[in-house]
Scaffold this motif. Structure first.
Motif, mmCIF file in Angstrom:
data_model
loop_
_atom_site.group_PDB
_atom_site.id
_atom_site.type_symbol
_atom_site.label_atom_id
_atom_site.label_comp_id
_atom_site.label_asym_id
_atom_site.label_seq_id
_atom_site.Cartn_x
_atom_site.Cartn_y
_atom_site.Cartn_z
ATOM 1 N N ALA A 144 1.445 -22.291 -5.989
ATOM 2 C CA ALA A 144 2.420 -22.343 -7.088
ATOM 3 C C ALA A 144 1.870 -21.711 -8.354
ATOM 4 O O ALA A 144 2.584 -21.008 -9.071
ATOM 5 N N VAL A 145 0.590 -21.939 -8.646
ATOM 6 C CA VAL A 145 -0.018 -21.337 -9.831
ATOM 7 C C VAL A 145 -0.012 -19.819 -9.709
ATOM 8 O O VAL A 145 0.345 -19.091 -10.645
ATOM 9 N N GLY A 146 -0.423 -19.304 -8.546
ATOM 10 C CA GLY A 146 -0.412 -17.861 -8.348
ATOM 11 C C GLY A 146 0.983 -17.273 -8.472
ATOM 12 O O GLY A 146 1.179 -16.227 -9.100
ATOM 13 N N LEU A 147 1.962 -17.961 -7.892
ATOM 14 C CA LEU A 147 3.336 -17.469 -7.936
ATOM 15 C C LEU A 147 3.903 -17.518 -9.356
ATOM 16 O O LEU A 147 4.489 -16.543 -9.839
ATOM 17 N N ALA A 148 3.734 -18.646 -10.038
ATOM 18 C CA ALA A 148 4.287 -18.797 -11.388
ATOM 19 C C ALA A 148 3.592 -17.858 -12.377
ATOM 20 O O ALA A 148 4.251 -17.273 -13.253
ATOM 21 N N TYR A 149 2.286 -17.704 -12.247
ATOM 22 C CA TYR A 149 1.571 -16.837 -13.186
ATOM 23 C C TYR A 149 1.903 -15.372 -12.944
ATOM 24 O O TYR A 149 2.012 -14.576 -13.884
#
Length: 560
Positions: A352-357
């Motif tokens: 999720a962090v990779g996707l959102a960032y």
């Protein structure tokens, strides 16, 4: 100067986003492919002519019952605790969230043990009135469609309560005051102003409840209610017809997609905006006498039936088995569930962090659309997800094993099917939405000027994420981890099907024991699941209370 790795080029970011969307869509696409290419077999034809219409009708009836129930219970309680002061209001405003910690299938077996013919309630009534047989009196049958609707309403109404209360807190006090100056009574102000303003949020809560209802397996199986989910399991596992099971799963997905479409369309047609950046806490009207007592009773009953009574019964049943809690078998069960939940939570949050960032830094339009599509994973029922993961993984394993045997004379067995890796992949697809929504809401509160300032100080994309963004959104990260962790511990259908052989969790153990009518033994793992869910519920409740002065909390935006 930390220029950032190639991972954060626009092409790489778009590729990452598209990859995640494909991962989420893979099980659904696999189910559709199996259903459409498997042909209409004899089992499917037989189902279509006999029980399939009943499955569809029961699913619709159950959805209608639960939809009406959660709307009435959730909205009424949210309005009362937000706008009124009565005995117990401060306690009930957070206690009404506690049923979220109690899985529906746990509540189902508690009420089965309590209300069935051999249970304590009917036994006490027979002793008091001298009744001898069931023909001597009438008692509502808990193992019925109505009983399933009651259990699901008491388990799912906090979704509506949570979002409705947040919406009522966010509403401009001026709108209500103006309505009163124009001659509206308190009831008219609620019906014509407050309720329409909160309706988009309420609709989201209702749709979440309906998706949970249609995808539920534990409650309907324990209560012998034949819905699309139980039909899917019967056709796939009992009849051994994977194509027929996939076709029923496709019907179920059509229902879920219809609910998502209705919710999105309802929000497009009803958009309301707040003109101020800070919310003033609405004044609470003090209720006295029978009005205060009635409000207290009305709000207490859902909390009592959804959490307090099941918790008391579980504690009583577990008290006789405290020695089991100290046994190595139960300790291993807890450790396995906690490890699985923790691993799934960390995996979901990392993705999720990779996707959102990546989305924050900028991606192509197709990738941005794919990021929206990735949120559909939470709407996929666990039973459908199990088919979408197990059948393709099984085909891959058989293909690789056949090649290895023919080429080298070596059997490699199962590589993906029946492994923890397959289970973690299913959890990633199912719960990525929770993690992504929470992380994205945390990042959205950070001004773009922070990125610019970090760049001028020598930080690239990676350094900015590591040194600036992650420390600032650690609260959202913790919330995402807790939400996914608790949902993984409670998840039943996918775990039941995809778990490795002899790999039991708290959820599968509680369900298996309850299905065998061993309610006393099922109480301890069920109580452990409920206790694991208390901490996130309390964190969410505290965040909503803070929202009284600052608007919606990031922890609740994941449901929006």
């Amino acid at each position: 100067m930390d220029a950032g790795p190639p991972l954060f080029s626009e092409r790489a970011r778009s590729g990452l986003t598209l990859l995640v969307a494909l991962l989420v869509a893979f099980p659904v696409a696999a189910v559709a492919w199996i259903a459409l290419t498997g042909g209409i077999g004899d089992n499917w034809q037989h189902l279509w002519e006999t029980v399939l219409p009943g499955y569809v009708l029961n699913s619709i009836k159950l959805a209608v019952l639960v939809g009406i129930g959660v709307f009435l219970a959730g909205t009424a309680c949210a309005w009362l605790v937000t706008m009124h002061d009565f005995p117990g209001a401060r306690f009930l405003e957070w206690a009404l969230l506690l049923p979220l910690a109690m899985p529906a299938y746990v509540v189902a077996f508690v009420y089965t043990d309590l209300l069935e013919y051999a249970g304590p309630v009917q036994g006490t009534l027979r002793d008091l009135f001298g009744w001898q047989t069931p023909r001597d009196y009438w008692f509502p049958e808990i193992r019925s469609l109505g009983g399933a609707g009651f259990v699901m309403t008491m388990s799912f109404f906090p979704y509506v309560y949570l979002l409705a209360r947040t919406a009522f807190l966010e509403q401009s006090l001026c709108a209500l005051e103006v309505s009163r100056t124009l001659g509206c009574t308190k009831w008219d102000a609620f019906r014509r102003v407050a309720l329409p303003l909160a309706w988009p949020s309420i609709m989201v809560g209702i749709m979440l409840c309906l998706m949970e209802t249609l995808s539920d397996f534990g409650v309907v199986d324990l209560f012998s209610v034949q819905t699309l989910t139980t039909g899917l399991f019967n056709v796939w596992l009992v009849m051994g017809d994977a194509a027929g099971g996939a076709q029923i799963a496709l019907v179920l997905l059509v229902f879920i997609a219809g609910l998502v479409w209705l919710e999105r369309r309802g929000r497009i047609r009803r958009a309301y905006y707040v003109q101020t950046s800070r919310m003033k806490s609405p004044p609470r009207q003090r209720l006295y006498g029978w009005r205060g007592a009635g409000a207290s009773l009305l709000c207490f009953l859902p909390f009592f039936f959804g959490f307090l009574l099941p918790a008391i019964i579980l504690a009583r049943l577990s008290g006789a088995r405290l020695s089991t809690a100290l046994s190595l078998d139960f300790a291993a069960l807890v450790l396995r569930s906690v490890t699985l939940g923790g691993a799934a939570a960390l995996l979901c949050v990392a993705v999720a962090v990779g996707l959102a960032y990546s989305t924050r830094l900028g991606v192509s339009r197709p990738a941005a659309l794919a990021a929206r599509a990735a949120s559909f994973g939470y709407a996929v029922p666990g039973a459908v997800l199990a088919i979408g993961v197990l059948v393709p993984f099984g085909f891959f394993d058989r293909t690789v094993n056949g090649f290895m045997e023919s080429a080298f004379g070596v059997s490699v067995g199962l590589i993906l099917s029946g492994t923890v890796a397959a289970l973690l992949f299913a959890y990633l697809v199912r719960f990525l939405t929770l993690a992504h929504g929470t992380v994205e809401s945390g990042l959205s509160r950070l001004r773009p000027s922070l990125d610019m300032a970090a760049r001028t100080l020598g930080r690239g994309a990676t350094g900015t994420l590591r040194d600036v963004h992650l420390p600032l959104i650690r609260g959202s990260l913790l919330t995402a981890i807790l939400l996914v962790f608790v949902d993984v511990i409670k998840e039943l259908p996918a775990t039941l099907v995809l778990r490795p052989f002899n790999f039991d969790t708290l959820a599968t153990t509680a369900y298996s024991l309850a299905a065998d009518e061993r309610f006393a033994e099922a109480a301890l793992p069920s109580l452990a699941i409920a206790l694991a869910g208390l901490l996130p519920v309390l964190i969410i409740s505290r965040a909503i209370t803070k929202a009284r002065d600052f608007g919606a909390s990031p922890e609740t935006e994941v449901l929006m």
